[in-house]
Write an enzyme that holds these catalytic residues in place. Structure first.
Site, PDB file in Angstrom:
ATOM      1  N   LYS A  79       0.810  -1.211   0.000  1.00 31.28           N
ATOM      2  CA  LYS A  79       0.000   0.000   0.000  1.00 31.28           C
ATOM      3  C   LYS A  79       0.844   1.261   0.000  1.00 31.28           C
ATOM      4  CE  LYS A  79      -3.983  -2.244   1.666  1.00 31.28           C
ATOM      5  NZ  LYS A  79      -4.547  -2.991   2.776  1.00 31.28           N
ATOM      6  N   SER A 403     -14.133 -14.837   0.305  1.00 32.26           N
ATOM      7  CA  SER A 403     -14.890 -14.684  -0.925  1.00 32.26           C
ATOM      8  C   SER A 403     -14.476 -15.735  -1.956  1.00 32.26           C
ATOM      9  CB  SER A 403     -14.685 -13.285  -1.503  1.00 32.26           C
ATOM     10  OG  SER A 403     -13.329 -13.046  -1.698  1.00 32.26           O
ATOM     11  N   GLU A 454     -19.382 -15.154   0.167  1.00 31.28           N
ATOM     12  CA  GLU A 454     -19.581 -13.690   0.126  1.00 31.28           C
ATOM     13  C   GLU A 454     -20.214 -13.177  -1.174  1.00 31.28           C
ATOM     14  OE1 GLU A 454     -16.132 -11.448   1.519  1.00 31.28           O
ATOM     15  OE2 GLU A 454     -15.579 -13.034   2.911  1.00 31.28           O
ATOM     16  N   TRP A 531     -11.249   2.087   5.367  1.00 30.60           N
ATOM     17  CA  TRP A 531     -11.684   2.032   3.971  1.00 30.60           C
ATOM     18  C   TRP A 531     -12.969   2.809   3.720  1.00 30.60           C
ATOM     19  CZ3 TRP A 531     -10.339  -3.777   2.662  1.00 30.60           C
ATOM     20  CH2 TRP A 531      -8.946  -3.900   2.640  1.00 30.60           C
ATOM     21  N   ASP A 569     -12.151  -9.735   9.583  1.00 28.85           N
ATOM     22  CA  ASP A 569     -11.033  -9.295   8.740  1.00 28.85           C
ATOM     23  C   ASP A 569     -10.520  -7.932   9.163  1.00 28.85           C
ATOM     24  OD1 ASP A 569     -11.161 -11.519   7.033  1.00 28.85           O
ATOM     25  OD2 ASP A 569     -12.751 -10.611   5.836  1.00 28.85           O
ATOM     26  N   HIS A 664      -3.704 -12.399  -6.308  1.00 29.28           N
ATOM     27  CA  HIS A 664      -3.817 -11.275  -7.236  1.00 29.28           C
ATOM     28  C   HIS A 664      -3.309 -11.651  -8.619  1.00 29.28           C
ATOM     29  CE1 HIS A 664      -4.430  -9.265  -3.437  1.00 29.28           C
ATOM     30  NE2 HIS A 664      -4.953  -8.258  -4.089  1.00 29.28           N
ATOM     31  N   CYS A 696      -5.503 -14.340   0.312  1.00 29.49           N
ATOM     32  CA  CYS A 696      -6.614 -13.416   0.550  1.00 29.49           C
ATOM     33  C   CYS A 696      -7.857 -14.023  -0.108  1.00 29.49           C
ATOM     34  CB  CYS A 696      -6.263 -12.046  -0.048  1.00 29.49           C
ATOM     35  SG  CYS A 696      -7.455 -10.748   0.354  1.00 29.49           S
TER      36      CYS A 696
HETATM   37  N1  GLN Z   1     -13.013 -11.962   3.607  1.00 28.64           N
HETATM   38  C1  GLN Z   1     -12.580 -11.074   2.588  1.00 28.64           C
HETATM   39  C2  GLN Z   1     -12.565 -11.773   1.246  1.00 28.64           C
HETATM   40  O1  GLN Z   1     -12.245 -12.906   1.198  1.00 28.64           O
HETATM   41  C3  GLN Z   1     -11.200 -10.535   2.888  1.00 28.64           C
HETATM   42  C4  GLN Z   1     -10.738  -9.570   1.840  1.00 28.64           C
HETATM   43  C5  GLN Z   1      -9.471  -8.811   2.195  1.00 28.64           C
HETATM   44  O2  GLN Z   1      -8.762  -9.134   3.094  1.00 28.64           O
HETATM   45  N2  GLN Z   1      -9.159  -7.765   1.488  1.00 28.64           N
HETATM   46  O3  GLN Z   1     -12.826 -11.214   0.231  1.00 28.64           O
HETATM   47 ZN    ZN Z   2      -6.927 -10.067   2.364  1.00 22.87          ZN
END
Ligand code: GLN
Ligand code: ZN
Length: 741
Positions: A79, A403, A454, A531, A569, A664, A696
């Site tokens: 970031k 997610s 999600e 955020w 989270d 990513h 993630c």
């Molecule tokens: N629980 C969220 C997901 O899986 C976590 C996302 C994140 O840490 N940016 O999308």
């Molecule tokens: Zn994450």
């Protein structure tokens, strides 16, 4: 396409009355990666070589590539200071060479010039660029590379001058952070070199996000033509700066008085007071009025918002409106307050209305927050005794972060619901089907702790904000997060509370479909705060506490509904760290307490997870222990060695899932590489501590890469179990003990 966007944005800024419009602020991915391309800092695995860096190479660095016989992971991403904007972390070798490997700044300057606009090209300054990067091989001082880097910068400046540029902005935000004496020396050396090599370029040195403070003497001694400072974040730096400012040199002081990081209308009268003080001291011709930082961090145009109510709209300013504020301030400063009296009066009225508005104050919320005590922050028992009462799981338990792919189909269903083309009942049925399918897939793959996926969430913060009181939403308030990913942060405008359960319906639905445990999934208070656009009329810590209480209620409701694993989270906890170290302790104290307040109300049997990602994790490694989650999952795949090193020096007591692959990137990790990564983790963690999970959530991925990746992940966990032994001794599954399905 890029060209059209650039032309539109230049035009918009000109129309708003900006005298000097920036260029080279457009990027296909991010500006740090652009700088890597500019100076040829391309790691060998992307085929560095000579010549220009092409777009394939550029995107391979950003996202990894797995095509035409090429199989390479992406570079690390992190970031940008304390924002939610990400950049690709430059990698340097000790014998790093630099060369001019992209003409982007020059091309875009010429592109604007062809449209009749002489822009001010913006570059990331050489010292900040090196500071943000990492030494790839043996540790060495990256600033040693300046000698090789500076000639390339000089060449870029010369070419810009040759193309007709006068002002060039060099962003050096690191100059507003804690710096050592050798680092300050690097700044002196850099700007002396550039001034001497390219005297025709007028350099505007830009700092933002923090104050110059102890770097002030260094900064004013640099041979540049102008300096930009952020007076929104650090208004107190103005007086010492004016004190130290060399008079009569014709140098420009660019004063950032309009907040580039938040959406509230500026207090124009207060800003003018600062500007007038500066003008009286250094002369009108030396003052520029500016936003505090790039407007990348705020939405573009409030005029697009049709659904926001008039009251709230009256309090806000987005990028376009902020340009108008800058123009008004410039006029009022130049021609006198009288020349802008209508705007100034409107502004004062809007601010007064906001302060007095009933809708932002909720006495019940304020009372509850004030009553929070020490025991609300503590779980009943310590981790070691809780663990024995929690679910029985195999060694190296597998899970995901929450997610699953948010496919075009999922997004289309949400859009149809919003547009009234799908009834709420039909939408719910669609979501249920997605959840069922995802649970079945996870069961087939053999994951131990499941998630519902999600699918009902547009975004991990917006989804909660929409269900909480004290929030407002935009329709078009998109802000760049990384690459082509954008987020639409909610606006926290008033006291926060939770009128009704937010996630219980979907979590209980999911749990009813399977015998395996399904994790409840919430976003933590610090991340919601970080955020969102937050109110600027009370301390962030107070808003965090209100959010924590709302999440605490949700955690409690999930537990009562039979959910035995709940993940909260906090991916933004690290990014909320103040930029100056002196302010860290106070922040961490309230941030950790907010997490504890949100989670500590549960029984020992309930397993609390948390998740963090894209953090310079080692900065907060000790803090996660204080959060006292039973398990934490963290981003790790792009910066494996770093985490290992952190855990070598520090023994984390609870459970932890260091991400085993990068989400990513569309690349599918092999079982062997996941096993290798986990095996390295065993050097510093016990078998009984390690969870196996991706970096993630998977929402930005497609199913085609998600399924094979997770299969390989589960297979890797099986190999680890086979290699390391039997089940961990845990208590009987409490759900079975209680006798429900
Ligand atoms: N629980 C969220 C997901 O899986 C976590 C996302 C994140 O840490 N940016 O999308
Ligand atoms: Zn994450």
């Amino acid at each position: 396409m890029g060209g059209e966007l650039r032309a539109a944005h230049w035009g918009l800024q000109r129309a708003a009355g900006m005298d000097l419009v920036p260029s080279n602020d457009f990027s296909f991915y991010d500006r740090v990666l652009d700088t890597c391309a500019l100076v040829g800092a391309v790691p060998a695995r992307y085929g560095g070589g000579g010549g220009q860096v092409d777009l394939d190479t550029y995107f391979a660095m950003a996202r990894g590539a797995q095509q035409r016989g090429r199989d390479v992971t992406a570079m690390e991403m992190t970031k940008w200071f304390d924002t939610n904007y990400h950049y690709i972390v430059p990698e340097f070798d000790r014998d790093q060479a630099f060369r001019l490997a992209s003409h982007k700044p020059i091309d875009e300057f010429q592109e604007a010039k062809a449209l009749g606009i002489t822009t001010k090209p913006v570059l990331i300054g050489p010292v900040t660029f090196l500071t943000l990067g990492k030494a790839r091989t043996a540790r060495f001082d990256r600033l040693e590379l300046l000698d090789r880097l500076l000639p390339v910068y000089a060449e870029v400046l010369s070419r810009l001058v040759a193309a007709g540029a006068t002002w060039v902005q060099l962003d050096e935000p690191c100059l507003a952070l804690d710096r050592t004496e050798p680092e300050r020396e690097a700044y002196r050396k850099t700007y002396a070199f550039l001034a001497q090599r390219v005297p025709q370029a007028k350099l505007l040195l830009a700092t933002y996000f923090a104050g110059l403070d102890d770097n002030l003497r260094t900064v004013v001694s640099l041979p540049v033509h102008g300096l930009h400072v952020d007076l929104v974040r650090a208004p107190r730096q103005l007086d010492p700066l004016l004190e130290a400012w060399p008079a009569g040199t014709g140098r420009v002081l660019s004063l950032g008085v309009v907040d580039g990081r938040n959406v509230w209308k500026a207090d124009l009268a207060a800003a003018l007071t600062l500007l007038e003080r500066a003008r009286d001291r250094v002369g009108a011709e030396s003052i520029w009025v500016a936003p505090s930082c790039s407007l990348l961090h705020v939405p573009i145009d409030l005029d697009l918002e049709q659904r926001l109510d008039a009251e709230l709209r009256g309090w806000l300013a987005f990028a376009k409106q902020k340009l108008a504020e800058v123009a008004t301030l410039t006029r009022a400063l130049g021609a006198g307050r009288g020349r802008a009296s209508a705007e100034l009066e409107d502004n004062a009225r809007a601010l007064a209305a906001r302060r007095a508005s009933q809708r932002i104050h909720n006495p019940a919320v304020k009372r509850r927050a004030a009553a929070v005590g020490e025991r609300d922050l503590r779980r009943a028992s310590p981790y070691a005794s809780r663990r024995r009462k929690q679910l029985a799981l195999p060694l190296y338990p597998t899970t995901t972060i929450g997610s699953f792919p948010q496919t075009a189909e999922v997004r289309a269903a949400r859009r149809q619901l919003t547009d009234g083309k799908l009834t709420p009942a039909a939408y719910d049925a669609f979501i249920e089907e997605q959840i069922r399918k995802t649970l079945r897939l996870q069961e087939d793959i053999g994951i131990d702790v499941l998630v519902h996926g999600e699918f009902e969430r547009n975004d991990m913060v917006e989804y909660f904000g929409e269900q909480l009181d004290g929030f407002a939403f935009t329709e078009h308030g998109w802000v760049q997060s990384y690459g082509t990913r954008y987020v639409k942060p909610p606006i926290i405008c008033g006291d926060v509370s939770r009128p009704r359960p937010m996630t219980v319906r979907w979590s209980t639905f999911a749990q009813a479909q399977t015998k395996k445990p399904v994790k409840g999934m919430l976003t933590g208070p610090v991340t919601i705060l970080q955020w969102s656009f937050v109110r600027d009329d009370q301390p962030r810590s107070e808003t965090a506490k209100q959010l924590a209480l709302a999440i605490r209620d949700e955690v409690q409701d999930l537990e009562s509904a039979g959910i035995r694993v709940i993940q909260i989270d906090e991916p933004a906890l690290r990014e909320g760290l103040p930029l100056r170290r002196a302010d860290w302790a106070a922040y961490l104290d309230w941030a950790v307490n907010a997490f504890r307040l949100a989670t500590a109300g549960v029984k020992d049997e309930t397993q609390i997870h948390t998740h963090m990602c894209y953090s310079e994790f080692n900065d907060v490694i000790r803090v996660i222990e204080q959060m006292d989650a039973d398990a934490i999952s963290i981003e790790n795949a792009r910066s494996r060695s770093e985490l290992l090193e952190g855990f070598r020096e520090y023994k984390y007591p609870n459970e932890i899932g260091p991400g085993v692959y990068d989400i990513h990137s569309p690349r599918v990790p092999s079982t062997a590489e996941i096993v290798a990564g986990l095996t390295r983790m065993r050097e510093v963690l016990d078998d009984r501590q390690i969870w196996v999970n991706p970096d993630c959530g998977l929402k930005t991925r497609g199913w085609t890469e998600t399924l094979p990746s997770l299969r390989n992940m589960v297979e890797a966990a099986r190999e680890m179990r086979a290699a390391t032994g039997a089940l961990v001794g845990r208590a009987v599954d409490p759900r079975e003990r209680a006798g429900h399905t």
